[in-house]
Design a protein around this motif. Structure first.
Motif, PDB file in Angstrom:
ATOM      1  N   MET B  71      69.954 -19.128  32.173  1.00 62.43           N
ATOM      2  CA  MET B  71      69.554 -19.038  33.505  1.00 62.43           C
ATOM      3  C   MET B  71      68.275 -17.999  33.554  1.00 62.43           C
ATOM      4  SD  MET B  71      72.569 -19.103  35.929  1.00 62.43           S
ATOM      5  CE  MET B  71      73.812 -20.608  35.978  1.00 62.43           C
ATOM      6  N   ALA B  72      67.501 -17.806  32.669  1.00 64.47           N
ATOM      7  CA  ALA B  72      66.392 -16.886  32.639  1.00 64.47           C
ATOM      8  C   ALA B  72      65.540 -17.000  34.079  1.00 64.47           C
ATOM      9  CB  ALA B  72      65.544 -17.021  31.664  1.00 64.47           C
ATOM     10  N   ASN B  73      65.345 -18.193  34.290  1.00 62.32           N
ATOM     11  CA  ASN B  73      64.278 -18.496  35.539  1.00 62.32           C
ATOM     12  C   ASN B  73      65.233 -17.928  36.656  1.00 62.32           C
ATOM     13  OD1 ASN B  73      65.917 -20.530  35.089  1.00 62.32           O
ATOM     14  ND2 ASN B  73      64.793 -22.151  36.259  1.00 62.32           N
ATOM     15  N   ALA B  74      66.481 -18.380  36.905  1.00 67.96           N
ATOM     16  CA  ALA B  74      67.220 -17.953  37.905  1.00 67.96           C
ATOM     17  C   ALA B  74      67.138 -16.427  38.256  1.00 67.96           C
ATOM     18  CB  ALA B  74      68.431 -18.633  37.970  1.00 67.96           C
ATOM     19  N   ILE B  75      67.456 -15.799  37.048  1.00 71.20           N
ATOM     20  CA  ILE B  75      67.685 -14.414  36.963  1.00 71.20           C
ATOM     21  C   ILE B  75      66.225 -13.749  37.636  1.00 71.20           C
ATOM     22  CG2 ILE B  75      67.936 -12.434  35.728  1.00 71.20           C
ATOM     23  CD1 ILE B  75      69.917 -14.108  33.982  1.00 71.20           C
ATOM     24  N   VAL B  76      65.140 -14.239  36.962  1.00 70.55           N
ATOM     25  CA  VAL B  76      63.980 -13.662  37.434  1.00 70.55           C
ATOM     26  C   VAL B  76      63.748 -13.991  38.907  1.00 70.55           C
ATOM     27  CG1 VAL B  76      61.556 -14.018  36.917  1.00 70.55           C
ATOM     28  CG2 VAL B  76      62.792 -13.518  35.127  1.00 70.55           C
ATOM     29  N   GLY B  77      63.980 -15.045  39.028  1.00 72.48           N
ATOM     30  CA  GLY B  77      63.874 -15.701  40.434  1.00 72.48           C
ATOM     31  C   GLY B  77      64.685 -14.877  41.476  1.00 72.48           C
ATOM     32  N   THR B  78      65.797 -14.266  41.294  1.00 70.16           N
ATOM     33  CA  THR B  78      66.403 -13.731  42.279  1.00 70.16           C
ATOM     34  C   THR B  78      65.863 -12.450  42.423  1.00 70.16           C
ATOM     35  OG1 THR B  78      68.774 -14.403  41.904  1.00 70.16           O
ATOM     36  CG2 THR B  78      68.580 -12.442  42.275  1.00 70.16           C
ATOM     37  N   PHE B  79      65.241 -11.773  41.221  1.00 73.43           N
ATOM     38  CA  PHE B  79      64.752 -10.350  41.419  1.00 73.43           C
ATOM     39  C   PHE B  79      63.452 -10.603  42.133  1.00 73.43           C
ATOM     40  CE2 PHE B  79      67.516  -9.111  38.056  1.00 73.43           C
ATOM     41  CZ  PHE B  79      67.857  -7.807  38.496  1.00 73.43           C
ATOM     42  N   GLU B  80      62.719 -11.726  41.855  1.00 72.19           N
ATOM     43  CA  GLU B  80      61.401 -11.929  42.729  1.00 72.19           C
ATOM     44  C   GLU B  80      61.722 -12.202  44.131  1.00 72.19           C
ATOM     45  OE1 GLU B  80      59.449 -14.810  40.058  1.00 72.19           O
ATOM     46  OE2 GLU B  80      57.862 -15.019  41.630  1.00 72.19           O
ATOM     47  N   LEU B  81      62.659 -12.826  44.479  1.00 77.30           N
ATOM     48  CA  LEU B  81      62.779 -13.287  45.995  1.00 77.30           C
ATOM     49  C   LEU B  81      63.424 -11.830  46.603  1.00 77.30           C
ATOM     50  CD1 LEU B  81      64.959 -16.581  45.412  1.00 77.30           C
ATOM     51  CD2 LEU B  81      62.849 -16.286  47.023  1.00 77.30           C
ATOM     52  N   VAL B  82      64.196 -11.046  46.042  1.00 80.10           N
ATOM     53  CA  VAL B  82      64.796  -9.983  46.787  1.00 80.10           C
ATOM     54  C   VAL B  82      63.701  -9.075  46.912  1.00 80.10           C
ATOM     55  CG1 VAL B  82      66.395  -8.144  46.525  1.00 80.10           C
ATOM     56  CG2 VAL B  82      67.246 -10.625  46.033  1.00 80.10           C
ATOM     57  N   GLY B  83      62.871  -8.803  45.746  1.00 79.62           N
ATOM     58  CA  GLY B  83      61.779  -8.005  45.595  1.00 79.62           C
ATOM     59  C   GLY B  83      61.048  -8.111  46.727  1.00 79.62           C
ATOM     60  N   LEU B  84      60.611  -9.431  46.690  1.00 77.39           N
ATOM     61  CA  LEU B  84      59.669  -9.820  47.867  1.00 77.39           C
ATOM     62  C   LEU B  84      60.085  -9.715  49.369  1.00 77.39           C
ATOM     63  CD1 LEU B  84      56.574 -10.591  48.019  1.00 77.39           C
ATOM     64  CD2 LEU B  84      57.414 -13.292  48.040  1.00 77.39           C
ATOM     65  N   ALA B  85      61.257 -10.028  49.412  1.00 76.21           N
ATOM     66  CA  ALA B  85      62.065  -9.770  50.729  1.00 76.21           C
ATOM     67  C   ALA B  85      62.070  -8.381  51.145  1.00 76.21           C
ATOM     68  CB  ALA B  85      63.516 -10.078  50.734  1.00 76.21           C
ATOM     69  N   CYS B  86      62.299  -7.207  50.072  1.00 74.99           N
ATOM     70  CA  CYS B  86      62.173  -5.911  50.342  1.00 74.99           C
ATOM     71  C   CYS B  86      60.889  -5.421  50.862  1.00 74.99           C
ATOM     72  CB  CYS B  86      62.529  -5.051  49.163  1.00 74.99           C
ATOM     73  SG  CYS B  86      64.251  -5.089  48.997  1.00 74.99           S
ATOM     74  N   ALA B  87      59.901  -6.046  50.134  1.00 74.19           N
ATOM     75  CA  ALA B  87      58.527  -5.709  50.391  1.00 74.19           C
ATOM     76  C   ALA B  87      58.103  -6.025  51.858  1.00 74.19           C
ATOM     77  CB  ALA B  87      57.482  -6.244  49.648  1.00 74.19           C
ATOM     78  N   LEU B  88      58.708  -7.005  52.562  1.00 73.30           N
ATOM     79  CA  LEU B  88      58.303  -7.747  53.538  1.00 73.30           C
ATOM     80  C   LEU B  88      59.202  -6.870  54.708  1.00 73.30           C
ATOM     81  CD1 LEU B  88      58.163 -11.584  52.954  1.00 73.30           C
ATOM     82  CD2 LEU B  88      56.367 -10.058  53.504  1.00 73.30           C
ATOM     83  N   GLY B  89      60.638  -6.897  54.492  1.00 73.96           N
ATOM     84  CA  GLY B  89      61.574  -6.341  55.157  1.00 73.96           C
ATOM     85  C   GLY B  89      61.723  -5.178  55.380  1.00 73.96           C
ATOM     86  N   VAL B  90      61.768  -4.455  54.313  1.00 72.33           N
ATOM     87  CA  VAL B  90      62.059  -2.742  54.345  1.00 72.33           C
ATOM     88  C   VAL B  90      61.073  -2.041  55.246  1.00 72.33           C
ATOM     89  CG1 VAL B  90      62.324  -0.661  53.053  1.00 72.33           C
ATOM     90  CG2 VAL B  90      63.427  -2.650  52.221  1.00 72.33           C
ATOM     91  N   PRO B  91      59.757  -2.474  55.305  1.00 71.43           N
ATOM     92  CA  PRO B  91      58.851  -1.220  56.013  1.00 71.43           C
ATOM     93  C   PRO B  91      59.090  -1.829  57.545  1.00 71.43           C
ATOM     94  CG  PRO B  91      57.620  -2.573  54.337  1.00 71.43           C
ATOM     95  CD  PRO B  91      58.950  -2.959  54.160  1.00 71.43           C
ATOM     96  N   ILE B  92      59.378  -3.094  57.622  1.00 74.79           N
ATOM     97  CA  ILE B  92      59.630  -3.512  59.327  1.00 74.79           C
ATOM     98  C   ILE B  92      60.999  -2.773  59.601  1.00 74.79           C
ATOM     99  CG2 ILE B  92      60.236  -5.419  60.944  1.00 74.79           C
ATOM    100  CD1 ILE B  92      58.317  -7.253  59.131  1.00 74.79           C
ATOM    101  N   GLY B  93      61.874  -2.939  58.852  1.00 74.02           N
ATOM    102  CA  GLY B  93      63.119  -2.442  59.203  1.00 74.02           C
ATOM    103  C   GLY B  93      63.374  -0.887  59.696  1.00 74.02           C
ATOM    104  N   VAL B  94      62.614   0.046  58.668  1.00 73.29           N
ATOM    105  CA  VAL B  94      62.549   1.208  58.669  1.00 73.29           C
ATOM    106  C   VAL B  94      61.763   1.596  59.891  1.00 73.29           C
ATOM    107  CG1 VAL B  94      61.669   3.647  57.593  1.00 73.29           C
ATOM    108  CG2 VAL B  94      62.915   1.755  56.139  1.00 73.29           C
ATOM    109  N   ALA B  95      60.625   0.928  60.217  1.00 72.92           N
ATOM    110  CA  ALA B  95      59.660   1.343  61.279  1.00 72.92           C
ATOM    111  C   ALA B  95      60.542   1.189  62.565  1.00 72.92           C
ATOM    112  CB  ALA B  95      58.381   0.566  61.294  1.00 72.92           C
ATOM    113  N   ALA B  96      61.270  -0.253  62.522  1.00 67.75           N
ATOM    114  CA  ALA B  96      62.068  -0.335  64.015  1.00 67.75           C
ATOM    115  C   ALA B  96      63.148   0.747  64.084  1.00 67.75           C
ATOM    116  CB  ALA B  96      62.651  -1.770  63.642  1.00 67.75           C
ATOM    117  N   GLY B  97      63.790   1.228  62.921  1.00 70.85           N
ATOM    118  CA  GLY B  97      64.884   2.081  62.894  1.00 70.85           C
ATOM    119  C   GLY B  97      64.397   3.398  63.531  1.00 70.85           C
ATOM    120  N   ILE B  98      63.140   3.821  62.969  1.00 69.89           N
ATOM    121  CA  ILE B  98      62.408   4.910  63.588  1.00 69.89           C
ATOM    122  C   ILE B  98      62.138   4.919  65.137  1.00 69.89           C
ATOM    123  CG2 ILE B  98      60.489   6.614  63.423  1.00 69.89           C
ATOM    124  CD1 ILE B  98      60.321   5.892  60.561  1.00 69.89           C
TER     125      ILE B  98
END
Ligand code: ADP
Ligand code: MG
Lengths: 254, 289
Positions: B71-98
């Motif tokens: 499942m090499a591609n799926a493992i990398v895929g999970t990291f890619e999806l979650v990493g990108l989701a963090c890049a998009l979601g964390v700044p927005i979430g933290v800013a909104a929390g502040i």
């Protein structure tokens, strides 16, 4: 009144429309220590917080009247409260070192947080000078990188003094700076006041009458939001003009 | 005197008995709550462990009928999806929390807080359909980016609310101390208040990561899955969850074995994140004070 560093004119402070100061007119002499005394809840903190525009930080708080710094009204529309706070520093009742910062970073916080870039050497010099002025240098010079919170309460409070001085204010407000400290730390802060007034104008709130008598030049007695009496400390403590003042300093109430 | 004394000691005995029974019941309840957890973990390990090997991590899925593959591609895929989701979601979430912590009572803050709470309760499949309609359809198909957006939508309210809670725990005096130094309000919020709350906010972010790493439904509508390497953010991509899903419902014994292995690896990743949080926040009680 001519050589007053700061003064207030008919200063009224409000919390959600409830008036906490009922028109205080008072002058603070330059390079002197002025003590503000009075029972709990009489408005001492509110008064000093109006002097550096910290009062308005509280939701629902407002004030009217004038506060003059070198003859200029700090509440004039063109004045930036941030600039006022750099000229009028403040030390609070509870020591508040920034928990994420080392001792030296705490002292340099005013610069660092404002994004003011200075050379390493200049910064070190300023940190040392401020710590010396706050009579803390000898105790911390070997552990400047340790967290500010690792110091004792009395040391933390002097760290806060150093942090306030590093911004090079002209006036230093101290709101019951010793009430959380032991007698030895208190004595150190009191000694410090006498040294600091060479360079700064100091306004100190205290509920400790002996402290006011020992280290201030002038004393203002506040009661229930009114300025009852103001004068030279010696006069206030030996021949108070008002009955309420005498009752308070002799411990008959408050 | 003796009478009252014996009555007294009898009452004490009764109290002790009552206390012991209660303690016994709570221990029993705890054990009952933990049993399924250990059953799940144990079952996962027993079913999956044999199929977790080197090629599981390094090989691509094998075509139907051929054994082996990974499942090499799926493992990398999970990291890619979650990493990108963090890049998009964390700044927005933290800013909104502040924002929420700084403007607690404001009308806009109330509205944001309410919608964040509602969003936390929205089933993740609904988020998937929402992103299908608003991202996948208008922008030409399934993609890594669409999948990451769906996961980010799930992360934002979680991060927002924990960031707010953590910031509110920072003592009010610290904020005042910074303001009194002549530090502007926005710098105070960011450099003192949010900074002091940083480890708590990081905890919230990691917990949100653990949550979305296990999501399947929203990805089926957005990232879709891919049997090959995804070479662009605009192509469909696989994830461990989707791969487990596909393999688990397949009729092939080999694929089913790999699904167990995938489930085990995913659980291990999430568990590692949770333990990481524990480790990160050990002895953090004094910060919260
Ligand atoms: N944040 C606040 N909200 C509402 N009222 C306040 C607040 N802070 C102080 N007060 C009121 O203002 C008056 C003066 O308080 P304060 O200046 O703190 O007194 P002191 O420092 O002399 O003990 C008190 O009656 C107090 O109840
Ligand atoms: Mg007070």
């Amino acid at each position: 009144m001519a050589d007053n560093k700061m003064s207030t004119r008919d200063l009224r402070a409000f919390f959600h429309k409830v008036e906490a100061l009922h028109g205080v007119t008072l002058g603070f002499a330059g390079n002197r220590v002025t003590a503000i005394i009075g029972p709990s809840g009489c408005g001492k903190s509110t008064l000093v917080r109006c002097l550096n525009r910290m009062h308005e930080v509280v939701p629902g708080a407002a004030c009217t009247g004038q506060v003059l710094l070198d003859g200029e009204d700090i509440y004039a529309p063109a004045i930036d409260p941030v600039q006022v706070r750099r000229r009028v520093g403040m030390v609070f009742q509870k020591p508040t070192p920034f928990p994420t910062m080392s001792i030296e970073d705490n002292v340099a916080a005013g610069l660092k947080l404002n994004g003011i870039a200075v050379s390493r050497a200049e910064r070190d010099r300023m940190v040392e000078e401020s710590l010396r002025r706050a009579a803390l240098w000898d105790e911390v010079k070997d552990r400047l990188k340790r967290p500010g919170a690792s110091l004792s309460g009395g040391q933390q409070q002097r760290l806060c003094v150093a942090r306030a001085l590093a911004v090079e204010p002209e006036v230093l407000l101290m709101d019951e700076p010793c009430s959380a400290l032991d007698p030895i730390s208190t004595a150190r802060i009191e000694e410090l006041l006498l040294e600091l007034k060479e360079n700064f104008t100091i306004i100190i709130v205290t509920h400790n009458m002996q402290q006011a008598a020992r280290c201030s030049d002038f004393t203002a007695f506040l009661y229930a939001g009114d300025l009852i009496e103001f004068g030279e400390t010696k006069q206030i403590f030996t021949t108070p003009a008002r009955r309420e003042t005498e009752d308070y300093i002799t411990g008959r109430f408050g | 005197m003796t009478l009252t004394k014996s009555a007294h000691s009898r009452r004490q005995l009764f109290r002790k008995l009552k206390s012991d029974v209660m303690v016994g019941l709570t221990v029993l309840a705890t054990a009952l709550a933990l049993v399924p957890l250990f059953l799940v973990l144990g079952y996962l390990v027993s079913k999956g462990a044999t199929s977790v090997n080197w090629s599981f991590f390094t090989r691509m899925p094998a075509p139907v009928g051929q054994s082996g593959g990974g499942m090499a591609n799926a493992i990398v895929g999970t990291f890619e999806l979650v990493g990108l989701a963090c890049a998009l979601g964390v700044p927005i979430g933290v800013a909104a929390g502040i924002y929420l912590a700084e403007n607690r009572g404001g009308a806009l803050a109330q509205a944001i807080r309410f919608s964040a709470d509602v969003m936390m309760g929205v089933p993740s499949i609904v988020v998937g359909i929402f992103c299908y309609a608003t991202v996948v359809r208008p922008f030409g198909g399934f993609s890594t980016l669409a999948g990451a957006i769906a996961l980010a939508v799930i992360m934002v309210p979680l991060v927002t609310r924990t960031a707010e809670e953590m910031i509110l725990l920072v003592p009010h005096e610290l904020r005042e101390a910074a303001l009194a130094l002549g530090v502007p309000r926005w710098r105070t919020s960011l450099l003192i208040v949010a900074r002091t709350a940083a480890s708590g906010i990081a905890t919230g972010v990691i917990l949100a990561i653990a949550r979305v790493a296990g999501e399947t439904a929203p990805l089926l509508f957005t990232a879709f899955g891919n049997r090959f390497w995804s070479t662009s953010l605009l192509q469909p991509i696989s994830s461990l969850t989707m791969q487990v899903y596909t393999y688990a419902i397949s009729p092939f014994a080999d694929w089913q074995r790999q699904a167990w292995a995938g489930a085990l690896v995913l659980t291990a990743i999430v568990l590692a994140l949770e333990i990481g949080v524990r480790w990160l926040t050990r002895g953090d009680a004094q910060v919260a004070r």
